[in-house]
Design an enzyme around this catalytic site. Sequence first.
Site, mmCIF file in Angstrom:
data_model
loop_
_atom_site.group_PDB
_atom_site.id
_atom_site.type_symbol
_atom_site.label_atom_id
_atom_site.label_comp_id
_atom_site.label_asym_id
_atom_site.label_seq_id
_atom_site.Cartn_x
_atom_site.Cartn_y
_atom_site.Cartn_z
ATOM 1 N N LYS A 1 0.853 -1.187 0.000
ATOM 2 C CA LYS A 1 0.000 0.000 0.000
ATOM 3 C C LYS A 1 0.895 1.245 0.000
ATOM 4 C CE LYS A 1 -3.881 1.837 2.818
ATOM 5 N NZ LYS A 1 -4.662 1.633 4.058
ATOM 6 N N SER B 1 -9.779 1.605 3.291
ATOM 7 C CA SER B 1 -8.933 2.356 2.409
ATOM 8 C C SER B 1 -7.944 1.520 1.582
ATOM 9 C CB SER B 1 -8.138 3.371 3.231
ATOM 10 O OG SER B 1 -7.243 2.718 4.094
ATOM 11 N N SER C 1 -9.743 -0.839 7.466
ATOM 12 C CA SER C 1 -9.183 -0.581 6.136
ATOM 13 C C SER C 1 -8.488 -1.768 5.489
ATOM 14 C CB SER C 1 -8.198 0.590 6.195
ATOM 15 O OG SER C 1 -8.897 1.807 6.137
#
Lengths: 487, 492
Positions: free
Chosen positions: B82, B157, B181
């Site tokens: 990420k 997210s 997330s």
Amino acid sequence: MKYEAVIGLEVHVQLETNSKMFTRVPCGYGKEPNSLTDAVVLGLPGALPVMNLEAIEKSIKVGLLLGCKIADTCKWDRKNYFYPDMPKNYQISQFDQPICEGGEVEIEMPGDSPAVMGKHRIVQLTRIHLEEDVGKLTHFENDSLVDYNRAGSPLLEIVSEPDLFSPEETFAYLTSLRNSLIYTGISSCDMEKGQLRCDANISIRPVGTEKLGTKVELKNLNTISGVKNGVEYEIKRQIKAMEQGEEIFQETRRWNPEQRYTTPMRSKEMAHDYRYFPDPDLMPVKIEQEWIDKIRNEIPEKPFDKQRRYMDELNLPYSITSALCPDLKLCEYFEEANKLAKNPRKIGNWVVNDLLRELSAGSKDETKSISLNDCPIPPKHLAELVELIENGSVSNNVAKELFPEMFSTGKSPSTLVKEKGLEVKSDEGEIESHCAQAIQDDPDAAEKFKAGKEGAINALKGKVMKATRGQANPKVVDEILRRLLSN
Amino acid sequence: MSSSALVEKTAFDLSHLLANKEVSSVEIAQACLSQIDRVDEQVHAFLHRDDQDFLAQARASDERREKGNSLGPLDGIPVALKDVISVKGQPLTAASKILQNYISPYDATVTKKLKDAGAVIGGRLNLDEFAMGSSTENSAYGPTRNPWDLNCVPGGSSGGSSAAVAAREAPLTLGSDTGGSIRQPASLCGVVGMKPTYGMVSRYGLAAFASSLDQIGPFSKTVEDTALLLEIISGHDPLDSTSFPTEIPSYSSAINQSLKPCVLGLPKEYFGEGMDDEVRNAVNLAVEFYRNQGHEIVEVSLPTTDLAVPVYYVIATAEASSNLARYDGIRYTTRSDRAQNAIDVYAKSRGEGFGEEVKRRCILGAYGLSSGYYDAYYLRAQKTRTLIREDFNRVFKEVDAILTPTAPTPAFKFGEKSDDPISMYLSDIYTISTNLAGLPAISVPCGFTKGNLPIGLQLIGRAFEESSLLSIAHAYDREHKFGCVTPSLVKE
């Protein structure tokens, strides 16, 4: 109406630690700008703080020396504000749980003369907390440059109660506090290097009233004399304003040392809301009693306690102690020499007069002295010198001449005496011939002595000493002269 | 082995193929790259690729293996991160314009651990800007699409991390989980995603959203792969004061021990209103599975459940308002061209550099910390957080794990919730409490809707008992392997 000032001081002291407060980068002064940085200091994405235990230990040491209550937990808060001196735009500090609470600083006001001890008083402390220092900004016409070398260095903030009532007391407080801090070895407290910085909260009130007036915070007091002058100016400004019927505003003002006046920086309305909250990146750390006890064993004797001990136990006069005691290194030097010579008064005199003079004369920089660490005369050489004088091996005059040479060569006094043939001569045959010669040269003095004028012998002695370049043992000279003159 | 067959393999299988020299790391890397070439224009899981670096790492791994110096089961396996996890020399944007020119000069601790294990680190994965969101619609560089339905969000997210695994672009990815997330996008994309116990995985090098809640965790096709990756990235880190000094057992061997009968708790507050019927049915089938396997199912109560979302949005935003203050246009962040003075540099750089949701949360958070409001918001939220934690502690005296759906609904359409922050916030309603309590939780795929959208099952465990939680999850996953079903859209 007569007014009195009420002053509280916030003193910031940089702790001398191997690394910064929350990362492994070393602390330092005078290095190339922005060379003492890493991801943590620069506040890069993802960087996290890790607490420096040495800084906690040194803070506790200061707290114990000043008689503070040590917190049972070390907790960290974030102080949020936008300014380029702090790369994260928050400073890690301690808000509601300072590492030390309370405490006191003993101060001494000037005495009637340098030889007389002045009045002592206790000034109360509010708190001491630890935080990280910020970077240094330099402003130019169109740009500002920032150096983060200082950012993140451990910084202790020592806050006094509004318990000082004159510029002189403020000066005395700062001097005493600084001496104590240097004693603990946590900092050299060099104001020029920004190791010790000071803000003052100043208000005035009619004499005899209790209620505090509106306070003004004074910043940029960067030298000890600057503190005294700035505070003095600000008190006068406030009194004048009051007398002219003006209102004193709660504000922050800046001391301009060159022009010697204060100017407004920001008003109460412009005061920051720092949005303090506990730093979630740092766990509170329990301060175990055992740890405190261990540190307690390391705290030094306080400067004024040492001074009283020197006066009481060693019978030193105030004038010597007042020169010795503000400087721990000097005291250590004195004590080491005295341990060998066991003559505190003589050793003390040599240290505070001759040694200090040589240290300051020997330095290339006129404003500074050579540090005691670099002193070419080790304590044992001084002790040896005093012993040589005491046992009559060298005269006082010879000693006074020897001392600068000991300083410049680093040689022991006995070595120098031998090298230069300065030993006191006790060879009675040689001395007797000099004595006879003196009597022959000055029959007048000899007659006067014989006629009972005791003092006349000194003229003869002087001649003998001159002839032997001061090396004749005065005791032996005296004996021989008396023997020759009694015939 | 064909490229399309390789990308459908689990990391565990790839590891065996590598060990038996049936495939090289370079072949695996090339298979991933050609899959990314094929599908990522539509999926948009990746914000940045460095193919040369990626292949160079794979070659280095092959050379190590050739010399008999393999670094372990992860050596040669691709892992994509990420875009909030630092990799030295690679960009880190946090999907924000304000960091568009930033290159990280250092490795995050997880990155270093992966490198030490020989993993082939490649690509920066999309997310909601600064991990704030539940759909990746808040990315400044455009949203990621759900590989099961390109009209649907992948969750967020960590939507890039879940979509990349679902689209077979990477066998393993890392995300971060502050309020769900990792788990919510895993659920919406039909892959396994796990948030470890707070303090289990170092946060050093993770661009912070909310420091007291953030945890890095793995995405994979199976629980077994998650165990493999978790045991590499876990462990105490002297650079993170909140990391916990604890021994890390071998999770991948722990989960293959026979599982003793467990007690699983169903919190009645989680099975009330607001849950999609198809989600409810799929979760109930999973409950039946566990019951049939001889585990005891009990109803439990977590009365503080409805307090979690408000508490979270006070604490997380407060921390974020301070954590994001460093992005100020002064040094490594983009400075506004329109700035005329110092205040402008802050206001305009942040005004232009941050998206709407980030600004909303910074303002909300700063408000809650303001003088005069601190006690009513931040302090009260912290006290309530303690109550939430105590709720879980009490329940965990009776049960070994808590079983819930991961998200109330399957993947939703783009734009469906983006105009309504509150309804977006509620998509994390089942996941937020575990962050507040610091507990480990995993989302395991447990079936599909009639419209062929994945559904996720959440299992919450005791703090630092990842072995037990993974074992319970593996017992289900081993028999179902819904995460190994490849979306038809990305199949060759």
